[in-house]
Scaffold this active site. Structure first.
Site, PDB file in Angstrom:
ATOM      1  N   HIS A   1      -6.286  -7.263   0.542  1.00 11.21           N
ATOM      2  CA  HIS A   1      -5.364  -6.135   0.409  1.00 11.21           C
ATOM      3  C   HIS A   1      -4.304  -6.170   1.499  1.00 11.21           C
ATOM      4  O   HIS A   1      -3.122  -5.950   1.235  1.00 11.21           O
ATOM      5  CB  HIS A   1      -6.156  -4.825   0.479  1.00 11.21           C
ATOM      6  CG  HIS A   1      -5.306  -3.608   0.348  1.00 11.21           C
ATOM      7  ND1 HIS A   1      -4.635  -3.296  -0.820  1.00 11.21           N
ATOM      8  CD2 HIS A   1      -5.009  -2.616   1.235  1.00 11.21           C
ATOM      9  CE1 HIS A   1      -3.968  -2.165  -0.652  1.00 11.21           C
ATOM     10  NE2 HIS A   1      -4.173  -1.735   0.585  1.00 11.21           N
TER      11      HIS A   1
ATOM     12  N   ASP B   1      -7.183  -8.648  -3.973  1.00 14.14           N
ATOM     13  CA  ASP B   1      -7.139  -7.207  -3.729  1.00 14.14           C
ATOM     14  C   ASP B   1      -7.655  -6.454  -4.951  1.00 14.14           C
ATOM     15  O   ASP B   1      -6.958  -6.357  -5.959  1.00 14.14           O
ATOM     16  CB  ASP B   1      -5.714  -6.759  -3.412  1.00 14.14           C
ATOM     17  CG  ASP B   1      -5.632  -5.270  -3.126  1.00 14.14           C
ATOM     18  OD1 ASP B   1      -6.685  -4.645  -2.907  1.00 14.14           O
ATOM     19  OD2 ASP B   1      -4.512  -4.729  -3.123  1.00 14.14           O
TER      20      ASP B   1
ATOM     21  N   ASP C   1       0.850  -1.186   0.000  1.00 12.45           N
ATOM     22  CA  ASP C   1       0.000   0.000   0.000  1.00 12.45           C
ATOM     23  C   ASP C   1       0.895   1.248   0.000  1.00 12.45           C
ATOM     24  O   ASP C   1       1.864   1.312  -0.746  1.00 12.45           O
ATOM     25  CB  ASP C   1      -0.965  -0.066   1.196  1.00 12.45           C
ATOM     26  CG  ASP C   1      -2.075   0.963   1.143  1.00 12.45           C
ATOM     27  OD1 ASP C   1      -3.112   0.671   0.527  1.00 12.45           O
ATOM     28  OD2 ASP C   1      -1.900   2.060   1.700  1.00 12.45           O
TER      29      ASP C   1
END
EC number: 3.8.1.5
Length: 302
Positions: free
Chosen positions: A278, A249, A123
């Protein structure tokens, strides 16, 4: 700059979180002093591993990975980004920019003065962490890249559009539930509470609110030029590059292809597609430990 600091009592007795806090003070370009928290476990002379979290989590995301890597002889360092975890939280959304995040973490990294790092990033840990690699390539030996990207204004996925809309319009941002929605398994109430712990109320969440707005998804975004410049460095990064994206994800699915095609160190590597959401650190920590260990072992870098 008004700065909030989450009370230490919020972190007392968290599930599966035995790690002693470490703090570094960094000075913002505007003169503000910010306290940044990081975990530092394992032998001081071990091959160093840097674990970088993203939105809206904190180093707690790595609680199962930190001790396992330390047990294999690595020095494991997991910071909390400014605005998250135990790190200080500027109170105004306007205090958060992509370039400021990079500058804050650059100051912290230079202060630690580590070399031979293996980075695991996911991320925003990738959006910031890969910029650190581009700024200080001599400090990094290898990369494990998971569920992230280094965007340069080419648009966004439908999954990110949905997240952007939710993050900007939900009246109260349910941090722990957001993490739970992004995992393949159901988190326990205690785990959800640990993700909520850094944020006593909505005033502490301005960094989390702002992060989705900072992703360079349009050509006119202020950080497109900086990311393009970073890519020019990354395309010559000599160390091993392994991708470990997950199959569940909707935000980053398929994003591994650009790293595999543009980074020479990715050629011939044992890239993995892991089963998870995710926040794959919650779904497959053992796989991540094995992958990072293989990249970080000194003999694999000779």
């Amino acid at each position: 700059m008004q700065v909030l600091r989450t009370p230490e009592s919020r972190f007392a007795g968290l599930a599966d979180w035995p790690f002693a806090p470490h703090y570094a003070e960094i000075t913002d370009a505007g003169g503000a002093r910010l306290r940044l928290h990081y975990v530092d476990e394992g032998p001081r002379d071990g091959a160093p591993v840097l674990l970088m979290h993203g939105e809206p989590s904190w180093a707690y995301l790595y609680r199962k990975i930190i001790p396992a890597l330390a047990a294999r002889g690595h020095r494991v360092i997991a910071p909390d980004l400014i605005g998250f975890g135990r790190s200080d939280k500027p109170a105004a959304r306007g205090d958060y920019t992509y370039e400021r995040h990079v500058a804050w973490m650059s100051a912290w990294l230079e202060g630690l003065d580590l070399r031979g790092l293996t980075l695991f990033c996911q991320d925003w840990g990738g959006l910031i962490g890969l910029r650190l690699v581009a700024a200080f390539p001599e400090r990094f030996a290898g990369l494990v890249i998971a569920n992230t990207g280094l965007p340069t204004g080419a648009g966004m996925t439908d999954g990110f559009k949905a997240w952007l809309d939710f993050s900007q319009n939900v009246p109260e941002m349910p941090i722990g539930l957001i993490v739970n929605m992004g995992t393949g398994r159901d988190l326990t109430p205690a785990e959800i509470a640990a993700y909520d712990a850094p944020f006593p109320d909505e005033t502490y969440k301005e960094g989390a609110r702002q992060f989705p707005m900072l992703v360079p998804v349009t050509p006119e975004h202020a950080s497109v030029a900086e990311n393009l410049a970073a890519w020019k460095v990354l395309e010559h990064f000599p160390g091993p590059v392994v991708t470990a994206f997950s199959d569940g994800d909707p935000v980053t699915r398929g994003g591994e292809a650009i790293f595999q095609s543009r980074m020479p160190g990715a050629l011939g590597q044992p890239h993995r597609t892991l089963r998870g959401g995710h926040f794959l650190q919650e779904d497959c920590p053992d796989d991540i430990v094995d992958i990072v260990d293989a990249v970080a072992r000194p003999e694999s870098q000779s």
